[in-house]
Design an enzyme around this catalytic site. Structure first.
Site, mmCIF file in Angstrom:
data_model
loop_
_atom_site.group_PDB
_atom_site.id
_atom_site.type_symbol
_atom_site.label_atom_id
_atom_site.label_comp_id
_atom_site.label_asym_id
_atom_site.label_seq_id
_atom_site.Cartn_x
_atom_site.Cartn_y
_atom_site.Cartn_z
ATOM 1 N N THR A 1 16.106 1.201 -6.696
ATOM 2 C CA THR A 1 14.894 1.251 -7.488
ATOM 3 C C THR A 1 14.820 2.264 -8.866
ATOM 4 O OG1 THR A 1 12.310 1.267 -7.364
ATOM 5 C CG2 THR A 1 13.740 3.204 -6.304
ATOM 6 N N TYR B 1 6.418 5.537 -5.087
ATOM 7 C CA TYR B 1 7.517 5.766 -4.102
ATOM 8 C C TYR B 1 8.865 5.930 -4.881
ATOM 9 C CZ TYR B 1 11.621 4.406 -1.298
ATOM 10 O OH TYR B 1 13.041 4.250 -0.687
ATOM 11 N N SER C 1 17.923 5.267 -4.112
ATOM 12 C CA SER C 1 17.559 3.828 -4.015
ATOM 13 C C SER C 1 17.729 3.187 -5.231
ATOM 14 C CB SER C 1 15.962 3.706 -3.770
ATOM 15 O OG SER C 1 15.733 2.230 -4.001
ATOM 16 N N LYS D 1 12.101 9.123 -5.718
ATOM 17 C CA LYS D 1 13.500 9.066 -6.004
ATOM 18 C C LYS D 1 14.063 9.731 -7.164
ATOM 19 C CE LYS D 1 13.722 7.449 -1.658
ATOM 20 N NZ LYS D 1 14.307 8.483 -0.527
ATOM 21 N N ARG E 1 19.059 -10.399 -4.914
ATOM 22 C CA ARG E 1 19.571 -9.013 -4.552
ATOM 23 C C ARG E 1 20.623 -8.727 -3.768
ATOM 24 N NH1 ARG E 1 15.662 -8.787 -7.173
ATOM 25 N NH2 ARG E 1 13.416 -7.849 -6.644
ATOM 26 N N ILE F 1 17.773 3.774 8.878
ATOM 27 C CA ILE F 1 19.122 4.133 8.460
ATOM 28 C C ILE F 1 19.550 5.454 9.002
ATOM 29 C CG2 ILE F 1 20.434 4.423 6.178
ATOM 30 C CD1 ILE F 1 18.168 3.250 4.619
HETATM 31 P P1 NAD Z 1 12.490 5.141 8.127
HETATM 32 O O1 NAD Z 1 11.002 5.085 7.548
HETATM 33 O O2 NAD Z 1 12.817 4.269 9.090
HETATM 34 O O3 NAD Z 1 12.884 6.425 8.328
HETATM 35 C C1 NAD Z 1 12.583 7.669 7.773
HETATM 36 C C2 NAD Z 1 12.301 8.676 8.823
HETATM 37 O O4 NAD Z 1 11.730 10.031 8.182
HETATM 38 C C3 NAD Z 1 11.337 8.476 10.027
HETATM 39 O O5 NAD Z 1 11.802 8.445 11.212
HETATM 40 C C4 NAD Z 1 9.947 9.112 9.689
HETATM 41 O O6 NAD Z 1 9.464 9.541 10.784
HETATM 42 C C5 NAD Z 1 10.585 10.567 9.209
HETATM 43 N N1 NAD Z 1 9.892 11.169 8.207
HETATM 44 C C6 NAD Z 1 9.006 10.869 7.352
HETATM 45 N N2 NAD Z 1 8.337 11.708 6.614
HETATM 46 C C7 NAD Z 1 8.610 12.914 7.294
HETATM 47 C C8 NAD Z 1 8.317 14.341 7.300
HETATM 48 N N3 NAD Z 1 7.351 14.796 6.547
HETATM 49 N N4 NAD Z 1 9.140 15.100 8.251
HETATM 50 C C9 NAD Z 1 9.899 14.884 9.297
HETATM 51 N N5 NAD Z 1 10.347 13.339 9.324
HETATM 52 C C10 NAD Z 1 9.831 12.503 8.373
HETATM 53 O O7 NAD Z 1 13.112 4.680 6.556
HETATM 54 P P2 NAD Z 1 14.790 4.275 6.529
HETATM 55 O O8 NAD Z 1 14.621 2.753 6.036
HETATM 56 O O9 NAD Z 1 15.609 4.647 7.400
HETATM 57 O O10 NAD Z 1 15.117 4.956 5.111
HETATM 58 C C11 NAD Z 1 15.658 6.292 5.121
HETATM 59 C C12 NAD Z 1 15.934 6.820 3.468
HETATM 60 O O11 NAD Z 1 16.287 5.853 2.775
HETATM 61 C C13 NAD Z 1 14.375 7.062 2.980
HETATM 62 O O12 NAD Z 1 14.518 8.250 2.098
HETATM 63 C C14 NAD Z 1 14.205 5.714 2.248
HETATM 64 O O13 NAD Z 1 13.475 6.165 0.876
HETATM 65 C C15 NAD Z 1 15.639 5.568 1.708
HETATM 66 N N6 NAD Z 1 15.713 4.243 1.117
HETATM 67 C C16 NAD Z 1 15.589 3.154 2.182
HETATM 68 C C17 NAD Z 1 15.710 1.950 1.788
HETATM 69 C C18 NAD Z 1 15.329 0.696 2.692
HETATM 70 O O14 NAD Z 1 15.300 -0.317 2.148
HETATM 71 N N7 NAD Z 1 15.259 0.838 4.014
HETATM 72 C C19 NAD Z 1 16.312 1.564 0.518
HETATM 73 C C20 NAD Z 1 16.439 2.671 -0.275
HETATM 74 C C21 NAD Z 1 16.375 4.127 0.104
HETATM 75 C C1 UD1 Z 2 11.932 -3.344 -2.154
HETATM 76 C C2 UD1 Z 2 11.225 -2.642 -3.137
HETATM 77 C C3 UD1 Z 2 12.090 -1.150 -3.472
HETATM 78 C C4 UD1 Z 2 12.638 -0.641 -2.355
HETATM 79 C C5 UD1 Z 2 13.257 -1.514 -1.376
HETATM 80 C C6 UD1 Z 2 13.855 -1.079 -0.178
HETATM 81 C C7 UD1 Z 2 9.338 -3.295 -4.427
HETATM 82 C C8 UD1 Z 2 8.848 -4.235 -5.672
HETATM 83 N N1 UD1 Z 2 10.803 -3.060 -4.401
HETATM 84 O O1 UD1 Z 2 12.917 -3.919 -2.962
HETATM 85 O O2 UD1 Z 2 11.396 -0.142 -4.351
HETATM 86 O O3 UD1 Z 2 13.577 0.443 -2.635
HETATM 87 O O4 UD1 Z 2 12.090 -2.471 -0.945
HETATM 88 O O5 UD1 Z 2 12.844 -0.607 0.584
HETATM 89 O O6 UD1 Z 2 8.660 -3.684 -3.207
HETATM 90 N N2 UD1 Z 2 10.367 -11.382 -0.757
HETATM 91 C C9 UD1 Z 2 9.571 -12.518 -0.526
HETATM 92 N N3 UD1 Z 2 8.788 -12.692 0.408
HETATM 93 C C10 UD1 Z 2 8.736 -11.372 1.005
HETATM 94 C C11 UD1 Z 2 9.173 -10.267 0.990
HETATM 95 C C12 UD1 Z 2 10.063 -10.199 -0.044
HETATM 96 O O7 UD1 Z 2 9.749 -13.704 -1.199
HETATM 97 O O8 UD1 Z 2 7.437 -11.526 2.214
HETATM 98 C C13 UD1 Z 2 11.372 -11.480 -1.799
HETATM 99 C C14 UD1 Z 2 10.917 -10.312 -2.993
HETATM 100 O O9 UD1 Z 2 10.376 -10.974 -4.025
HETATM 101 C C15 UD1 Z 2 12.549 -9.885 -3.418
HETATM 102 C C16 UD1 Z 2 13.295 -10.155 -2.237
HETATM 103 O O10 UD1 Z 2 12.323 -10.687 -1.304
HETATM 104 O O11 UD1 Z 2 12.905 -10.809 -4.271
HETATM 105 C C17 UD1 Z 2 13.726 -8.706 -1.431
HETATM 106 O O12 UD1 Z 2 12.338 -8.133 -1.143
HETATM 107 P P1 UD1 Z 2 12.643 -6.565 -0.433
HETATM 108 O O13 UD1 Z 2 13.045 -6.979 0.897
HETATM 109 O O14 UD1 Z 2 10.846 -6.186 -0.635
HETATM 110 O O15 UD1 Z 2 13.243 -5.719 -1.332
HETATM 111 P P2 UD1 Z 2 13.159 -5.465 -2.821
HETATM 112 O O16 UD1 Z 2 12.059 -6.074 -3.559
HETATM 113 O O17 UD1 Z 2 14.278 -5.651 -3.672
#
Ligand code: NAD
Ligand code: UD1
Length: 347
Positions: A134, A157, A132, A161, A239, A19
């Site tokens: 979550t 995790y 998130s 948050k 979702r 992101i």
């Molecule tokens: P990502 O893992 O791709 O990016 C996170 C980045 O942070 C990475 O480049 C990693 O190297 C860096 N990082 C981690 N720990 C570090 C540290 N101690 N010092 C410096 N850099 C560090 O993850 P993302 O999917 O881009 O997510 C970004 C943010 O959004 C995270 O906080 C994640 O929890 C939150 N978030 C992500 C999702 C999702 O589905 N991707 C959903 C909800 C919230």
């Molecule tokens: C998950 C995390 C959530 C986190 C989010 C973004 C869990 C329980 N929740 O959300 O805390 O903030 O990712 O990183 O892990 N699915 C399958 N097969 C797979 C993978 C997923 O059927 O191999 C289904 C899951 O049951 C779910 C949907 O796909 O219903 C989406 O899954 P996923 O992408 O992991 O997201 P969340 O579970 O919503």
């Protein structure tokens, strides 16, 4: 063209990640100067060249582990002219966090604390946090508004948050100059249209979309669909999937809101979703249509911690931020697929 000197400088922690990298592109396109802080623990340095290919500008990069308070403090000391911080850096693998909770509490909370303490010390008072959906747990009322009760998340995790939001709440109460926006993402998927940046999961993906695309290219044998006995239209969980580029654009709007002093409260919280829910089987169907191939999948048992139904109310973000997701599910799936094919070509 705005002269570089007049650009406002933004620190983006975790800016090499999924992101973060899309947000860095959006910030550069909106004439901000970006400094990325990242330890590359879950990302690759080549993303900087890719950002340059897209925008024509290579952002400044400082390799640093945010757990190292003295280094973080030093970086902020030399970057006192920063206008705002967007904090993405965190570990995010839900199942790993259940097995190794302390690793997650340490990384996600120390990184947050060190960033906040260092920026506050040097008078940098604007902060955007990656939260998130979550934090809503298994919400009984839908769509989920920001007023919905925050519950103790299922995973360590997720709990980082919730705790982070509480820390921000305490911080703004103690410091009238400090402003923060917490953005609660629903399910980010998709990639940049260029196919140059996208999600790069390390090891076996936990999330649905990368698992689908890796199965389609043959890295994974089969997608397991976790349960079809949920109380939803086809029995699979629903979702609110949101395009990562829409998400990135929301961060730019949130930064501008802080910089223009438009916020109505010192800590504001917004859901970032589309407001539309899709089931797992619907995602698979759209993927098969777009890729023109059948996906190998099997229905299996439920995954611990999964909730049946989750989708956002988008009203507050629309009303206060003036932001609304523009991209459709087909765009999300197509760009994810294009990205997966591109990275396999490069290797
Ligand atoms: P990502 O893992 O791709 O990016 C996170 C980045 O942070 C990475 O480049 C990693 O190297 C860096 N990082 C981690 N720990 C570090 C540290 N101690 N010092 C410096 N850099 C560090 O993850 P993302 O999917 O881009 O997510 C970004 C943010 O959004 C995270 O906080 C994640 O929890 C939150 N978030 C992500 C999702 C999702 O589905 N991707 C959903 C909800 C919230
Ligand atoms: C998950 C995390 C959530 C986190 C989010 C973004 C869990 C329980 N929740 O959300 O805390 O903030 O990712 O990183 O892990 N699915 C399958 N097969 C797979 C993978 C997923 O059927 O191999 C289904 C899951 O049951 C779910 C949907 O796909 O219903 C989406 O899954 P996923 O992408 O992991 O997201 P969340 O579970 O919503």
């Amino acid at each position: 063209m705005i002269d570089k000197k007049t650009k406002q400088k933004i620190i983006v922690t975790g800016g090499c990640g999924y992101i973060g990298s899309h947000t860095v592109v959006a910030l550069i396109e909106n004439n901000f100067e970006v400094v990325i802080l990242d330890d590359l623990s879950n990302s690759n340095i080549t993303v900087l060249d890719r950002i340059e290919k897209i925008t024509g500008i290579k952002p400044t990069f400082i390799e640093v582990d945010l757990k190292d308070i003295s280094r973080v403090e030093n970086i902020f000391r030399y970057n006192k002219d920063v206008a705002a911080v967007i904090h993405f850096a965190a570990y995010k693998a839900v199942s790993e966090s259940v097995k190794e909770p302390l690793k997650y509490y340490q990384n996600n909370l120390y990184s947050l604390m060190n960033t906040l303490m260092s920026q506050q010390k040097h008078g940098i008072n604007n902060f955007i946090f990656s939260s998130s959906a979550t934090v809503y747990g298994n919400s009984k009322t839908l769509p989920i508004t920001e007023e919905n009760e925050v519950q103790r998340p299922f995973s360590p995790y997720g709990n980082t948050k919730k705790i982070a939001e509480e820390i921000l709440d305490d911080l703004v109460k103690s410091d009238p100059n400090f402003s923060a926006i917490s953005l609660r993402y629903f399910n980010p998927i998709g990639a940049h249209d260029s196919g140059l940046i996208g999600e790069l999961p390390s090891g076996v993906p936990n999330n649905l979309m990368p698992y689908i695309t890796q199965t389609a290219v043959g890295i994974r044998a089969k997608l397991m669909v976790y349960g079809n006995d949920y109380p939803t239209k086809d029995g699979t969980p629903i979702r609110d999937y949101i395009h990562v580029v829409d998400l990135a654009e929301a961060h730019v709007i949130a930064v501008k809101r802080l910089l223009n002093n438009k916020q109505e409260e010192q800590l504001e919280t917004f859901n970032l979703g589309t407001g539309i829910g899709y089931s797992v089987l619907e995602i698979i169907k759209v993927f098969e249509k777009i890729s023109g191939s059948k996906l190998n999948y099997e229905i299996t048992g439920r995954r611990d911690g999964d909730v049946p139904l989750l989708f956002a109310s988008t009203n507050l973000a629309k009303e206060k931020l003036g932001w609304q997701a523009k991209r459709k599910l087909e765009d999300m799936v197509l760009s994810s697929w294009k990205w997966e094919q591109n990275i396999r070509k490069v290797k």
